[in-house]
Design an enzyme around this catalytic site. Structure first.
Site, PDB file in Angstrom:
ATOM      1  CD  GLU A  37      -2.526   1.761   0.337  1.00  0.00           C
ATOM      2  OE1 GLU A  37      -3.347   0.988  -0.168  1.00  0.00           O
ATOM      3  OE2 GLU A  37      -2.353   2.940  -0.073  1.00  0.00           O
ATOM      4  CB  CYS A  45     -14.071   2.754   2.548  1.00  0.00           C
ATOM      5  SG  CYS A  45     -15.349   2.530   3.784  1.00  0.00           S
ATOM      6  CB  CYS A  50     -17.713   4.822   3.795  1.00  0.00           C
ATOM      7  SG  CYS A  50     -17.264   3.959   2.297  1.00  0.00           S
ATOM      8  CE  LYS A  53     -20.953   8.716   3.584  1.00  0.00           C
ATOM      9  NZ  LYS A  53     -20.900   8.192   2.230  1.00  0.00           N
ATOM     10  CB  ALA A 117       3.277  -2.857  -5.810  1.00  0.00           C
ATOM     11  CE1 TYR A 179     -24.633   5.753  -5.709  1.00  0.00           C
ATOM     12  CE2 TYR A 179     -24.491   5.535  -3.337  1.00  0.00           C
ATOM     13  CZ  TYR A 179     -24.866   5.018  -4.561  1.00  0.00           C
ATOM     14  OH  TYR A 179     -25.466   3.804  -4.624  1.00  0.00           O
ATOM     15  CB  ILE A 180     -19.328  12.140  -4.115  1.00  0.00           C
ATOM     16  CG1 ILE A 180     -18.858  10.687  -3.949  1.00  0.00           C
ATOM     17  CG2 ILE A 180     -18.368  13.096  -3.416  1.00  0.00           C
ATOM     18  CD1 ILE A 180     -17.478  10.387  -4.479  1.00  0.00           C
ATOM     19  CD  GLU A 183     -22.950  10.112   0.418  1.00  0.00           C
ATOM     20  OE1 GLU A 183     -21.708  10.147   0.322  1.00  0.00           O
ATOM     21  OE2 GLU A 183     -23.590   9.052   0.613  1.00  0.00           O
ATOM     22  CB  THR A 313     -17.063  -0.294   1.363  1.00  0.00           C
ATOM     23  OG1 THR A 313     -16.322   0.879   1.080  1.00  0.00           O
ATOM     24  CG2 THR A 313     -16.357  -1.112   2.422  1.00  0.00           C
ATOM     25  CG  HIS A 438     -48.230   2.359  15.462  1.00  0.00           C
ATOM     26  ND1 HIS A 438     -48.290   3.090  14.298  1.00  0.00           N
ATOM     27  CD2 HIS A 438     -48.964   3.018  16.387  1.00  0.00           C
ATOM     28  CE1 HIS A 438     -49.058   4.156  14.500  1.00  0.00           C
ATOM     29  NE2 HIS A 438     -49.474   4.136  15.759  1.00  0.00           N
ATOM     30  CD  GLU A 443     -46.515   2.187  11.686  1.00  0.00           C
ATOM     31  OE1 GLU A 443     -47.324   1.294  11.982  1.00  0.00           O
ATOM     32  OE2 GLU A 443     -46.389   3.235  12.346  1.00  0.00           O
TER      33      GLU A 443
HETATM   34  P1  NDP Z   1     -21.577   9.236  -9.568  1.00  0.00           P
HETATM   35  O1  NDP Z   1     -21.340   8.446 -10.774  1.00  0.00           O
HETATM   36  O2  NDP Z   1     -22.564   8.792  -8.556  1.00  0.00           O
HETATM   37  O3  NDP Z   1     -21.951  10.725  -9.974  1.00  0.00           O
HETATM   38  C1  NDP Z   1     -21.142  11.484 -10.809  1.00  0.00           C
HETATM   39  C2  NDP Z   1     -21.893  12.753 -11.117  1.00  0.00           C
HETATM   40  O4  NDP Z   1     -21.024  13.626 -11.814  1.00  0.00           O
HETATM   41  C3  NDP Z   1     -23.103  12.513 -11.984  1.00  0.00           C
HETATM   42  O5  NDP Z   1     -24.146  13.314 -11.522  1.00  0.00           O
HETATM   43  C4  NDP Z   1     -22.620  12.959 -13.355  1.00  0.00           C
HETATM   44  O6  NDP Z   1     -23.650  13.491 -14.149  1.00  0.00           O
HETATM   45  C5  NDP Z   1     -21.671  14.068 -12.998  1.00  0.00           C
HETATM   46  N1  NDP Z   1     -20.638  14.281 -14.012  1.00  0.00           N
HETATM   47  C6  NDP Z   1     -19.831  13.366 -14.556  1.00  0.00           C
HETATM   48  N2  NDP Z   1     -19.009  13.935 -15.448  1.00  0.00           N
HETATM   49  C7  NDP Z   1     -19.304  15.249 -15.462  1.00  0.00           C
HETATM   50  C8  NDP Z   1     -18.831  16.365 -16.168  1.00  0.00           C
HETATM   51  N3  NDP Z   1     -17.851  16.235 -17.062  1.00  0.00           N
HETATM   52  N4  NDP Z   1     -19.381  17.570 -15.932  1.00  0.00           N
HETATM   53  C9  NDP Z   1     -20.375  17.706 -15.040  1.00  0.00           C
HETATM   54  N5  NDP Z   1     -20.881  16.684 -14.323  1.00  0.00           N
HETATM   55  C10 NDP Z   1     -20.351  15.473 -14.531  1.00  0.00           C
HETATM   56  O7  NDP Z   1     -20.132   9.402  -8.947  1.00  0.00           O
HETATM   57  P2  NDP Z   1     -19.644   9.863  -7.544  1.00  0.00           P
HETATM   58  O8  NDP Z   1     -18.263  10.343  -7.799  1.00  0.00           O
HETATM   59  O9  NDP Z   1     -20.617  10.718  -6.860  1.00  0.00           O
HETATM   60  O10 NDP Z   1     -19.548   8.480  -6.777  1.00  0.00           O
HETATM   61  C11 NDP Z   1     -18.818   7.397  -7.369  1.00  0.00           C
HETATM   62  C12 NDP Z   1     -19.297   6.110  -6.847  1.00  0.00           C
HETATM   63  O11 NDP Z   1     -18.825   5.926  -5.528  1.00  0.00           O
HETATM   64  C13 NDP Z   1     -20.814   5.995  -6.743  1.00  0.00           C
HETATM   65  O12 NDP Z   1     -21.392   5.611  -7.944  1.00  0.00           O
HETATM   66  C14 NDP Z   1     -20.978   4.956  -5.671  1.00  0.00           C
HETATM   67  O13 NDP Z   1     -20.883   3.686  -6.243  1.00  0.00           O
HETATM   68  C15 NDP Z   1     -19.768   5.210  -4.781  1.00  0.00           C
HETATM   69  N6  NDP Z   1     -20.163   5.986  -3.587  1.00  0.00           N
HETATM   70  C16 NDP Z   1     -20.993   5.403  -2.686  1.00  0.00           C
HETATM   71  C17 NDP Z   1     -21.407   6.093  -1.572  1.00  0.00           C
HETATM   72  C18 NDP Z   1     -22.344   5.450  -0.619  1.00  0.00           C
HETATM   73  O14 NDP Z   1     -22.452   4.237  -0.621  1.00  0.00           O
HETATM   74  N7  NDP Z   1     -23.068   6.227   0.180  1.00  0.00           N
HETATM   75  C19 NDP Z   1     -20.955   7.452  -1.310  1.00  0.00           C
HETATM   76  C20 NDP Z   1     -20.109   7.968  -2.331  1.00  0.00           C
HETATM   77  C21 NDP Z   1     -19.716   7.251  -3.423  1.00  0.00           C
HETATM   78  P3  NDP Z   1     -24.635  12.547 -14.991  1.00  0.00           P
HETATM   79  O15 NDP Z   1     -25.616  12.016 -14.015  1.00  0.00           O
HETATM   80  O16 NDP Z   1     -25.214  13.504 -15.990  1.00  0.00           O
HETATM   81  O17 NDP Z   1     -23.757  11.519 -15.608  1.00  0.00           O
END
Ligand code: NDP
Length: 456
Positions: A37, A45, A50, A53, A117, A179-180, A183, A313, A438, A443
């Protein structure tokens, strides 16, 4: 070479969720295992995903709790928030977790290398100048944030930087609708930053049930976030006083302290010798693997975000265990990509398992949709306008529940149990036969009786 002629039975590159889990399990099955690593144990994560966050999300939730308390008779008085204290406490916990990951590896007998690596051939890696041979190599190098390719994007930050910001910005633009983005927007908003969420698409959380994205946007607006869909960046300029001036394609501009790019992630496949060794990549840039996580080179495997399947994760953990079990045990561990539950820790939370209404309609034709949108008991006197959305998708022919979707408090805690139900093939009749608890929000999932929509 026979097995004993290799230095190790397994050499794992990457000490995140998938790599650590596969290595520990392989060692417990009796394999001689090493792991390299280059940054921090625990990967995305634990360090910049995760865990931090969720800790910051807890902090942001106090904003709502403090405000809601008045309706329950509490006079809280003046409150102050200290970003530096939160980050220091978060860092302390992350350092503790890094140590736990190290201990888990050493107590399992895994040899760890602190360094980058590269793969030299099908059975050889080089780390810190040392050549090491292994019967199998596992690539578990994860992913990292993708910048959108906008002029001036170097004046913005990504999620990795977010967790180490020196100050809480007064006004931030968060870019993205996944997602990100939602959040981090929710965290900033809860902690007191004015937030503008800028998404190029027409609705948030693309890929999830369409109602979730629409409903979440409204809930986020109610909490004060300026959610702008269908908005694209033109450029970002850095002014002399440090302000970021954001220019949008529609001609509007915004002056903010911070721009956070949450515009997707991509696999970490560079500078590892993959091309030279002949490990193939997928068209989206992930390491290509077969159903057994074997790459195009038979002795090299890959799991987790680097294979670009489902970046979660628990999925990486499951994939790591499948590989360890297949290589060093009886291969009994399997992974099903069906009904993977997931939660988005926006405010309010989103959680889902199974398929969307749209996907169900396309696959099954005749479906029933049950939907409920209500104010939770707590908010009858809290003064909050927050509402809950719950949705069930049912196959009309078999009565099987195909999808369970929710926006509301602790949605992830609720949906986890429903994931077991779906994985067990639960029908709507099973839901109807289940007695509710309840008074709870959950529910409602067992009391929805009338479909709102029926296919023709
Ligand atoms: P996502 O794929 O969820 O979202 C990316 C966002 O960026 C989309 O809304 C996309 O738009 C937008 N985007 C992509 N390219 C561009 C661009 N060139 N210009 C403007 N907007 C753009 O990715 P995240 O990075 O948010 O998260 C990655 C992954 O990590 C998630 O899919 C999930 O699997 C994991 N994750 C899980 C979490 C959890 O379990 N709570 C928390 C955070 C991440 P469009 O929709 O139009 O493509």
């Amino acid at each position: 070479m026979t097995q004993q002629q290799y230095d190790f039975d397994l050499f794992t590159i990457g000490g995140g969720s998938g790599g650590v889990r596969a290595s520990r399990f392989a060692a417990q099955y009796g394999a001689r295992v090493a792991l390299a690593e280059k940054q921090y144990l625990g990967g995305t994560c634990v360090n910049v995903g995760c865990i931090p966050k969720k800790l910051l999300s807890y902090s942001a939730h106090y904003h709502d709790d403090l405000r809601d308390a008045a309706g329950f008779g509490w006079d809280i008085g003046d409150t102050r928030f200290d970003w530096k204290k939160l980050i220091a406490n978060k860092d302390e916990e992350i350092t503790r977790l890094n140590g736990i990951y190290g201990d888990l590896l050493s107590s399992a007998g895994v040899t760890t290398f602190d360094g980058h690596a590269t793969i030299e051939d099908a059975h050889t890696v080089r780390v810190n100048g040392q050549r090491i041979t292994a019967r199998y190599i596992l690539i578990a190098t994860g992913g990292r944030p993708t910048l959108p390719g906008v002029p001036g994007e170097e004046f913005g930050i990504v999620s990795d930087d977010f967790f180490h910001m020196k100050e809480l910005p007064d006004h931030a633009v968060v870019a993205g609708g996944g997602y990100i983005a939602v959040e981090l927007a929710a965290i900033l908003n809860g902690l007191g930053t004015k937030v503008t969420l800028v998404h190029r698409g027409s609705q948030l959380l693309r890929g999830m049930d369409a109602d979730l994205g629409k409903f979440l946007a409204e809930e986020m607006r109610k909490k004060g976030i300026d959610v702008r869909c269908g908005t694209k960046f033109r450029s970002i300029q850095l002014k002399d006083d440090g302000t970021r001036q954001v220019h949008f394609e529609n001609g509007e501009t915004l002056d903010v302290n911070t721009v956070v790019f949450a515009t997707g992630r991509h696999a970490n496949t560079e500078n590892m010798g993959l091309e030279q060794v002949g490990v193939k990549l997928t068209p989206t840039g992930g390491v290509e693997v077969d159903a057994d996580f074997r790459t195009s080179i038979p002795s090299i495997f890959a799991v987790g975000d680097v294979i670009n399947r489902i970046a979660l994760t628990p999925v990486a953990l499951a994939e790591g265990m499948v590989v360890a079990s297949a290589l060093f045990d009886n291969g009994s561990r399997k992974i099903s990509y069906e009904n993977i539950p997931t939660a988005v820790f926006s405010h309010p939370n989103v959680a889902t398992v199974g398929i969307t209404e749209e996907a169900a309609r396309a696959k099954y034709g005749q479906i029933k949709v049950f939907k409920s949108d209500f104010k939770a008991l707590k908010h009858t006197i809290s003064g909050s306008k927050e509402r809950v959305l719950m949705k069930l998708i049912v196959d009309e022919a078999s009565d099987r529940v195909l999808g369970v979707h929710m926006i509301g408090p602790d949605a992830g805690e609720i949906i986890q149990g429903f994931a077991i139900a779906l994985q067990s093939g639960a029908t709507k009749t099973h839901f109807d036969m289940t007695i509710g608890i309840h008074p709870t929000i959950a529910e409602e999932f067992v009391t929805m009786r009338t479909p709102i929509l029926q296919t023709v």
